[in-house]
Design an enzyme around this catalytic site. Structure first.
Site, PDB file in Angstrom:
ATOM      1  CG  HIS A 197     -10.492  -6.760   9.037  1.00  0.00           C
ATOM      2  ND1 HIS A 197      -9.463  -7.113   9.887  1.00  0.00           N
ATOM      3  CD2 HIS A 197     -10.040  -7.024   7.782  1.00  0.00           C
ATOM      4  CE1 HIS A 197      -8.457  -7.590   9.174  1.00  0.00           C
ATOM      5  NE2 HIS A 197      -8.776  -7.529   7.899  1.00  0.00           N
ATOM      6  CD  GLU A 222      -1.831  -2.314   1.682  1.00  0.00           C
ATOM      7  OE1 GLU A 222      -0.650  -2.595   2.000  1.00  0.00           O
ATOM      8  OE2 GLU A 222      -2.777  -3.113   1.833  1.00  0.00           O
TER       9      GLU A 222
END
Lengths: 342, 317
Positions: free
Chosen positions: A138, A70
């Protein structure tokens, strides 16, 4: 939001992620400078399907599957933007932003300012937030985190109509936009949405920074965004049966924050409840209430309250999760408590 | 491709005098933040001169002035930006660690290791454009141990992108000796990324030029990424004001012997160039920078009312 009756509409059997993919596709057709980089955005079309069909339509140069790097591919957005492209970077879950926040908040957000306006950053960071039972790493929202840092517009649509229009606006914006879709809504069918379910097939934009009243009411204003709008509408229906008439304002964006719209609504109803699926402290709820009071004066409202995730991580067990994440029942309870105070 | 030593000497003088002008701004308080100079490392930037085109991107670090000069960024707006003036490259909004010259695809970041991902984006843009432009990321020896270094070189190798990483190895990541905390050198990492790698003496501008030109040429030909590691000495502390107690006086004395300007001058004298001529060159370079510095000093700081400009294209929100 009105559309002519003869406007072709997307099928109500489509889910939200397909609407988002459709929005991206239309903008990519119109502007070849848009490129999409992210994990699983190409061959799979996104883990939720919100980039489906794009690689097939535009090829793997413009829609490129990235390794789990990322930091590298978010930084690529910076270089691409400086080279004249309009990158859309997908961070699969907003929770993963920690590994690449550097390029987001120190480069994408600040380069326009640090360059004295010479280097615009037309970059969209598309990411999925919200609670889906996946616990602490998450299920976060984090829009308040982005909003705290200067230089980024932050949008979090609640309806299919807004999801498409805000995506189009984000891709056409010359400013960085953090586009946070809600994981819990992405797979819902258009026909299941209580508002904004009718989506035209063609291109259109929803302006970034304008809140919308999605339910009129007289007694209390709920200001919220993303999936909590749906929960607030469910709560409002329940409260109507108890003699409490709730107005629901969908903020649609956190930056810019349309405090004027909320203040006008709260001035009419006399009460304001801010519902936020993000963390309560140092975030959207405190900011919005402060701005409303700055606009209206400290004594303008009969009641003010906020309902968010008290500052704890999102727990795993359903019983614990429901104890900390706002839902329609807890929103209704918060409204009743606010009204009972006077 | 190399230039003659006299030309390199002139470039190194310009960079040295530019850096010394910056030092004077710290002493006077005109520069009120951190300043990182590359005094001692001028041969690396000088060796880059003339190899890059305007459409090649160069993404540099907190120690960036020489790279800007090598890329052709005009000296006066650059010095004015470092001196926090409204006539600066970025109107005084960026400062010395955040220089942007979009006309020459030159940008910098003050975050160690953050140059590679940005340069990788430029490299991908060149790939999309079908152009033979390249992208250069500068890193120090500290930056090579960040995750972004690995992520970016891996991706550049996988996609054969024209990314050239220029590592300026002065062996000190502030007070940490990089060779003590690095498993291998930077150039040795190249094979792991299907990259071309080499290490050169970064006090020798011609040696830097040969290696850098080769890396750029390979990248232009579509042969993928490269790592050029150039070793040199950082004479000053990490930043102005750094007490630099982690390096002994003996070490500093030994480092001073590797001053690229002294080495070049000695070679020029050995070639028969007269001392008077060399002194004239020094005076000429100094006068040029002095004139720029005087104009920069006379310029205004940006008006305080402008502090909220440029956050967004449409204003603040």
């Amino acid at each position: 939001m009105t559309t002519a009756t003869d406007t072709p509409m997307l099928s109500p059997s489509f889910n939200l992620s397909r609407v988002i993919a459709d929005a991206i596709k239309l903008e990519m057709e119109a502007d070849e400078r848009i490129v999409v980089l992210g994990e699983d955005v190409g061959r799979q079309g996104g883990v939720f399907g919100s980039t489906r069909g794009l690689q097939k339509a535009f090829g793997d140069r413009r829609v490129r599957d990235m390794p789990i790097s990322e930091m590298a591919f978010t930084g690529m957005g910076v270089g691409l933007a400086m080279s004249g492209y309009r990158p859309m970077i997908e961070i699969m879950f907003v929770d993963f932003i920690g590994v690449c926040l550097e390029q987001v908040y120190n480069a994408i957000a600040k380069n326009p300012y640090m360059s004295g306006g010479r280097v615009p950053m037309p970059v969209v960071i598309k990411t999925a937030g919200g609670c889906i039972g996946s616990a602490a790493q998450h299920s976060q929202c984090l829009w308040g985190t982005f909003a705290h840092l200067p230089g980024m517009h932050v949008v979090a649509p609640s309806s299919p109509y807004d999801a498409k229009g805000l995506m189009a606006a984000a891709l056409r914006s010359d400013d960085p936009v953090i586009y946070i879709e809600h994981k819990g809504l992405l797979l819902s069918k258009l026909g299941d949405f209580p508002h904004g379910a009718e989506v035209p097939k063609g291109r259109y934009t929803v302006p970034i920074g304008e809140a919308a009243t999605v339910r009129d009411g007289r007694d209390v204003t709920i200001a919220t965004l993303s999936a909590s709008v749906r929960d607030a509408l469910v709560a409002a229906d329940e409260l109507a049966g108890q003699g409490i008439d709730v107005e629901v304002v969908d903020l649609r964006s956190v930056v810019p924050l349309d405090a004027d719209h909320v203040a006008a609504s709260a001035a009419r109803t006399g009460r304001l409840l801010v519902v936020d699926e993000d963390y309560l402290g140092f975030g959207l709820s405190g900011e919005l209430i402060t701005r409303v009071l700055e606009l209206l004066g400290p004594g303008a409202l009969r009641g003010i309250a906020r309902h968010g995730v008290a500052n704890v991580p999102i727990p795993a067990a359903r019983s614990l999760e429901q104890a900390v994440v706002p839902g329609s029942a807890s929103i209704a309870a918060a409204v009743r408590e606010l009204v009972a105070r006077g | 491709m190399t230039l003659d030593l006299m030309t390199y000497y002139r470039h190194m003088l310009r960079i040295r005098h530019f850096e010394e002008a910056c030092l004077s701004g710290v002493a006077s308080g005109e520069i009120h933040g951190e300043l990182h100079t590359a005094i001692g490392q001028e041969a690396i930037a000088a060796g880059m001169v003339g190899i890059l085109r305007d459409d090649d991107a160069l993404v540099s670090t907190h120690r960036n002035h020489g790279h800007g000069i090598a890329k052709g960024v005009p000296l006066e707006p650059m010095l004015a930006e470092i001196f926090e003036k409204e006539t600066g490259l970025c109107g005084g909004f960026g400062g010395h660690m955040h220089l942007f010259d979009p006309d020459r695809l030159f940008s910098t970041t003050g975050i160690v290791g953050a140059t590679l991902p940005v340069a990788l984006g430029h490299a991908y843009a060149a790939f999309l454009d079908g152009s033979d432009a390249v992208a250069v990321a500068v890193s120090g020896d500290g930056g090579v141990n960040t995750g972004g270094f690995h992520e970016s070189l891996n991706l550049a190798g996988a996609l054969k992108l024209p990314l050239v990483v220029l590592v300026e190895n002065n062996d000190w990541a502030i007070s940490v000796v990089s060779s003590e905390v690095s498993a291998v050198g930077s150039a040795e990492r190249a094979p792991a990324y299907a990259a071309w790698g080499t290490r050169v003496d970064g006090t020798d501008p011609a040696a830097v030029a040969v290696a850098f030109a080769e890396a750029v040429a390979r990248a232009r030909r579509g042969e993928g990424p490269a790592i050029v590691e150039a070793t040199a000495q950082r004479f000053r502390g990490h930043y102005e004001g750094d007490p630099d107690l982690y390096r002994t006086p003996e070490l500093k004395e030994a480092m001073a012997a590797k001053d690229p300007l002294v080495i070049a001058r000695r070679e020029l004298e050995a070639q028969g160039i007269g001392t008077d001529h060399l002194d004239d060159l020094v005076a000429e370079s100094q006068a040029q920078i002095d004139a720029i510095l005087a104009r920069v000093r006379a310029a205004e700081q940006p008006d305080p009312s402008r502090a909220h400009d440029h956050v967004f294209t449409g204003g603040v929100a």
